[in-house]
Design a protein around this motif. Sequence first.
Motif, PDB file in Angstrom:
ATOM      1  N   VAL A 120     -15.056 -16.924  -1.691  1.00 24.49           N
ATOM      2  CA  VAL A 120     -13.701 -16.808  -1.012  1.00 24.49           C
ATOM      3  C   VAL A 120     -12.926 -17.352  -2.068  1.00 24.49           C
ATOM      4  CG1 VAL A 120     -12.403 -18.127   0.759  1.00 24.49           C
ATOM      5  CG2 VAL A 120     -14.474 -17.070   1.333  1.00 24.49           C
ATOM      6  N   VAL A 121     -11.723 -16.812  -2.276  1.00 20.81           N
ATOM      7  CA  VAL A 121     -10.840 -17.377  -3.421  1.00 20.81           C
ATOM      8  C   VAL A 121      -9.668 -17.782  -2.897  1.00 20.81           C
ATOM      9  CG1 VAL A 121      -9.615 -16.470  -5.510  1.00 20.81           C
ATOM     10  CG2 VAL A 121     -11.490 -15.625  -4.998  1.00 20.81           C
ATOM     11  N   SER A 122      -9.034 -19.085  -3.412  1.00 16.41           N
ATOM     12  CA  SER A 122      -8.027 -19.503  -2.888  1.00 16.41           C
ATOM     13  C   SER A 122      -7.372 -20.456  -3.954  1.00 16.41           C
ATOM     14  CB  SER A 122      -8.033 -20.165  -1.366  1.00 16.41           C
ATOM     15  OG  SER A 122      -7.016 -20.503  -0.938  1.00 16.41           O
ATOM     16  N   GLY A 123      -6.506 -21.172  -3.389  1.00 16.16           N
ATOM     17  CA  GLY A 123      -5.513 -21.838  -4.632  1.00 16.16           C
ATOM     18  C   GLY A 123      -5.763 -23.377  -4.604  1.00 16.16           C
ATOM     19  N   ALA A 124      -6.424 -23.847  -3.665  1.00 13.33           N
ATOM     20  CA  ALA A 124      -6.869 -25.569  -3.674  1.00 13.33           C
ATOM     21  C   ALA A 124      -5.540 -26.339  -3.064  1.00 13.33           C
ATOM     22  CB  ALA A 124      -7.215 -25.844  -4.924  1.00 13.33           C
ATOM     23  N   ALA A 125      -4.580 -25.653  -2.536  1.00 12.87           N
ATOM     24  CA  ALA A 125      -3.267 -26.207  -2.046  1.00 12.87           C
ATOM     25  C   ALA A 125      -3.562 -27.004  -0.674  1.00 12.87           C
ATOM     26  CB  ALA A 125      -2.155 -25.409  -2.123  1.00 12.87           C
ATOM     27  N   PHE A 126      -2.687 -27.616  -0.577  1.00 16.51           N
ATOM     28  CA  PHE A 126      -2.735 -28.211   1.002  1.00 16.51           C
ATOM     29  C   PHE A 126      -2.785 -27.123   2.054  1.00 16.51           C
ATOM     30  CE2 PHE A 126      -0.674 -31.952  -0.822  1.00 16.51           C
ATOM     31  CZ  PHE A 126      -1.615 -32.899  -0.726  1.00 16.51           C
ATOM     32  N   GLY A 127      -2.914 -27.301   3.342  1.00 18.96           N
ATOM     33  CA  GLY A 127      -3.063 -26.348   4.249  1.00 18.96           C
ATOM     34  C   GLY A 127      -4.318 -25.357   4.433  1.00 18.96           C
ATOM     35  N   ILE A 128      -3.669 -24.155   4.429  1.00 14.26           N
ATOM     36  CA  ILE A 128      -4.514 -23.068   4.593  1.00 14.26           C
ATOM     37  C   ILE A 128      -5.574 -22.799   3.464  1.00 14.26           C
ATOM     38  CG2 ILE A 128      -4.936 -20.580   4.599  1.00 14.26           C
ATOM     39  CD1 ILE A 128      -3.820 -21.969   7.323  1.00 14.26           C
TER      40      ILE A 128
END
Length: 372
Positions: A152-160
Amino acid sequence: MTRSQSRTRLMLSLVAEPGDPRLVAWRERCDPVELWHAVVRGAPEIPDRWHAGAADAASRVDGVLRRADEVGARWVVPGSPAWPVALDDLDQVDGIGQVTGAPLGLWVRGGGDLTSIAAAPVAVVGARGSTTYGAEVASDIAADCADQGHAVVSGAAFGIDACAHRGALLGGGPTVAVMACGVDVEYPRTHAALLRRIAEEGLVISEFPPGAEPQRHRFLVRNRIIAALSVGVVVVEAARRSGSLNTLHWADLLGRTTMVVPGPITSQASCGTHLAVRDGKALLVTSGHDVLADTFGIVDADLPAIGPGARRVWLRLGAEPQPVEQLARALRLGTVPVLRALRELEHHDVVARDERGWRRETRVTNREGGVG
């Protein structure tokens, strides 16, 4: 890729901001070493900022490498076995706004194998100001994908983003955080423990050098990496004007599967996702099963328990044999992970090979209920 070429790309990355369309224009005319010589001598078409930055680039490289070594990060460049060739697709599209082009290289922190993790990843992104509903859905979808072996790839930001990473870790699969700062910079600060765990069980990556602090425009620049690295991108929540929709636009431009999760029609946090469906920019999904079915196209009713990379290779195979190189090009993967997947499939007797290449050996039920 030689050591000197890798170092040249590193020096270029210190003087030219990632995503700068002028980098693409120059790379079409010459190789990185020739470009660096042009930067150093201040050729007429070289931006003044690049030329000025070249003066101390060599000394800055040493400092950057020291910082990278402190967190166990490595510099990976195109042409090396560890490079995820799907990122090369970024050089084939016009870009969005003033951002385009494949990265000169990537800083990779963590013990995971980037090419294996990048064989069939799914991106899960969304609003920083997520609702409880969105947080739960993002975590569930990520866990489902991870449970089936998909990174799973994401951006490590708050929230989702944070919920997606945590869901993937709970699902037992690797997760990749694509940063808008250096891989050694714990941003947001409250995600320090999460980022350390991601590095332990997955990867933290960035095209920005160690020590680089986040800047507003860098979040939009890094979105193209999230989209290009992934086979499919799902947005869980997004307002009408949202950075997550920028990631979705990149995925659409690159030909990735684009998906969104519906929310209440009264929720401002879902206005952007609803609009994407209405405009035909994304498929509507409600679960991890939907995400995997729309991205990979089959239900594994009769296919053996294989990894996601092998499943993706199997989907590309047909009755006519295909050489490994042809499969790798079609899948935007290196030949090494494709061969690894083919050997896994061969072990389960679902593929066969001859002097012409590899083909499917068995008939497997597809998602429409027919046979492949």
